[in-house]
Design a protein around this motif. Structure first.
Motif, PDB file in Angstrom:
ATOM      1  N   THR A  85       0.828  -1.204   0.000  1.00  0.00           N
ATOM      2  CA  THR A  85       0.000   0.000   0.000  1.00  0.00           C
ATOM      3  C   THR A  85       0.863   1.255   0.000  1.00  0.00           C
ATOM      4  OG1 THR A  85      -1.660  -1.218   1.274  1.00  0.00           O
ATOM      5  CG2 THR A  85      -1.910   1.163   1.141  1.00  0.00           C
ATOM      6  N   SER A  86       1.847   1.310   0.908  1.00  0.00           N
ATOM      7  CA  SER A  86       2.701   2.494   0.998  1.00  0.00           C
ATOM      8  C   SER A  86       3.524   2.668  -0.272  1.00  0.00           C
ATOM      9  CB  SER A  86       3.618   2.396   2.216  1.00  0.00           C
ATOM     10  OG  SER A  86       4.432   1.236   2.159  1.00  0.00           O
ATOM     11  N   MET A 180      -1.898  -0.593 -12.593  1.00  0.00           N
ATOM     12  CA  MET A 180      -1.068  -1.485 -11.782  1.00  0.00           C
ATOM     13  C   MET A 180      -1.277  -1.226 -10.293  1.00  0.00           C
ATOM     14  SD  MET A 180       0.653  -3.485 -13.847  1.00  0.00           S
ATOM     15  CE  MET A 180      -0.845  -3.475 -14.845  1.00  0.00           C
ATOM     16  N   GLY A 181      -1.411   0.047  -9.923  1.00  0.00           N
ATOM     17  CA  GLY A 181      -1.614   0.396  -8.521  1.00  0.00           C
ATOM     18  C   GLY A 181      -2.919  -0.150  -7.969  1.00  0.00           C
ATOM     19  N   LEU A 185      -3.499  -2.952  -5.010  1.00  0.00           N
ATOM     20  CA  LEU A 185      -4.344  -2.707  -3.840  1.00  0.00           C
ATOM     21  C   LEU A 185      -5.331  -3.858  -3.630  1.00  0.00           C
ATOM     22  CD1 LEU A 185      -5.076   1.127  -4.149  1.00  0.00           C
ATOM     23  CD2 LEU A 185      -3.559  -0.016  -2.519  1.00  0.00           C
ATOM     24  N   PHE A 186      -5.816  -4.438  -4.728  1.00  0.00           N
ATOM     25  CA  PHE A 186      -6.677  -5.627  -4.606  1.00  0.00           C
ATOM     26  C   PHE A 186      -5.890  -6.795  -4.020  1.00  0.00           C
ATOM     27  CE2 PHE A 186      -9.905  -3.593  -7.216  1.00  0.00           C
ATOM     28  CZ  PHE A 186     -11.075  -4.216  -6.800  1.00  0.00           C
ATOM     29  N   PHE A 187      -4.631  -6.953  -4.467  1.00  0.00           N
ATOM     30  CA  PHE A 187      -3.803  -8.016  -3.904  1.00  0.00           C
ATOM     31  C   PHE A 187      -3.566  -7.780  -2.420  1.00  0.00           C
ATOM     32  CE2 PHE A 187      -1.689  -8.248  -8.339  1.00  0.00           C
ATOM     33  CZ  PHE A 187      -2.753  -9.004  -8.816  1.00  0.00           C
ATOM     34  N   VAL A 233      -8.237 -11.406  -6.381  1.00  0.00           N
ATOM     35  CA  VAL A 233      -9.086 -10.454  -5.650  1.00  0.00           C
ATOM     36  C   VAL A 233      -9.335 -10.865  -4.208  1.00  0.00           C
ATOM     37  CG1 VAL A 233     -10.252  -9.620  -7.726  1.00  0.00           C
ATOM     38  CG2 VAL A 233     -11.187 -11.580  -6.506  1.00  0.00           C
ATOM     39  N   GLY A 234      -8.653 -11.913  -3.722  1.00  0.00           N
ATOM     40  CA  GLY A 234      -8.817 -12.303  -2.328  1.00  0.00           C
ATOM     41  C   GLY A 234     -10.094 -13.073  -2.051  1.00  0.00           C
ATOM     42  N   TYR A 235     -10.624 -13.765  -3.062  1.00  0.00           N
ATOM     43  CA  TYR A 235     -11.861 -14.539  -2.874  1.00  0.00           C
ATOM     44  C   TYR A 235     -11.685 -15.592  -1.778  1.00  0.00           C
ATOM     45  CZ  TYR A 235     -15.198 -18.327  -3.706  1.00  0.00           C
ATOM     46  OH  TYR A 235     -16.135 -19.313  -3.529  1.00  0.00           O
TER      47      TYR A 235
END
Length: 267
Positions: A85-86, A180-181, A185-187, A233-235
């Motif tokens: 994130t940062s 890409m950003g 963020l989804f990852f 997507v973190g499903y």
């Protein structure tokens, strides 16, 4: 695989841009004889990043299927969320001044060793970040697929860099790094959800454990599509209330801020 592809594509292109800036400064200063020093620094940075990733991965898997591994996974997820994130926001904030900053440092370098050290630190930072994030993703999917995705990402970044600097291809960097950003963020949101799941399993968090849904009967995380969605997507087939809540809040807040930062400048 998809996560490491996007990660290495972004990091690879960023590292390629940095190296290109260094070579441009060498041409301006008439010191192309120092090019070998830059390539040496880049090679050592890549080698050091690979060795660091292999060492960490080997040490972690020595404690496979133990509580220690789960604890380490959880800590890795949390640190990766913070760094991803940062890094995404930092790069967006400093993207316009990055070329100027590197140019100033390169012009101040008066020897081959200094140029090599500058290349090593700039590229090495991208490599270490990639190695650490790959370790976080390694707990989620097959190692060979992870490696394949990373190699494809690096190859794609090199090809894109050649198209830009050799064939004159024009890339809209604002749109590229924005897309890409958002993907990163989804990852990060998926890693955060995994960290929460681990902490609830370890008993560190005792609230919000009720399941939101259970879709394992038609879309299991172990299936090909389920694994892809989990990595992308973190499903989760059976997320807890806390998992779902933090996942949604993280995406709403971070993507809104990032979207505002990367909006098209008004004329």
């Amino acid at each position: 695989m998809l996560a490491t592809y996007v990660l290495f594509l972004r990091e690879g292109l960023e590292a390629s841009l940095i190296v290109s800036i260094l070579f441009a400064v060498l041409r301006q200063l008439g010191q192309m004889k120092q090019a070998r020093a830059i390539w040496t620094g880049v090679g050592l940075a890549v080698l050091g990043s690979i060795l660091s990733g292999v060492l960490i991965f080997t040490l972690v898997h020595a404690y496979a299927n133990t509580t220690g591994q789960t604890i380490f996974e959880t800590c890795t997820y949390l640190v990766a969320v913070v760094l991803l994130t940062s890094m995404t926001f930092w790069m967006q904030k400093h993207s316009r001044s990055l070329k100027k900053e590197i140019t100033v440092k390169a012009q101040a370098a008066g020897s081959g060793f200094a140029f090599g050290l500058l290349a090593f630190t700039c590229v090495g930072r991208e490599g270490v970040e990639s190695a650490f994030f790959t370790l976080a993703f390694a707990f989620q999917t097959n190692g060979w697929l992870l490696l394949f995705g990373g190699l494809l990402g690096v190859l794609s970044s090199v090809v894109l860099c050649v198209l830009i600097y050799r064939l004159g291809y024009r890339l809209d960097y604002r749109i590229f790094f924005r897309v890409m950003g958002i993907l990163l963020l989804f990852f990060a949101a998926g890693l955060l959800a995994d960290a929460v799941q681990n902490m609830q399993q370890l008993g560190w968090i005792a609230f919000g454990t009720a399941p939101l849904w259970n879709t394992s009967h038609f879309l299991s995380e172990s299936s090909t599509i389920g694994d892809l969605l989990h990595s992308f997507v973190g499903y989760a087939e059976e997320p807890s209330v806390l998992q779902g809540t933090l996942y949604a809040l993280f995406l709403i807040i971070s993507c809104s801020l990032f979207g505002w930062m990367t909006r098209k400048p008004s004329s």
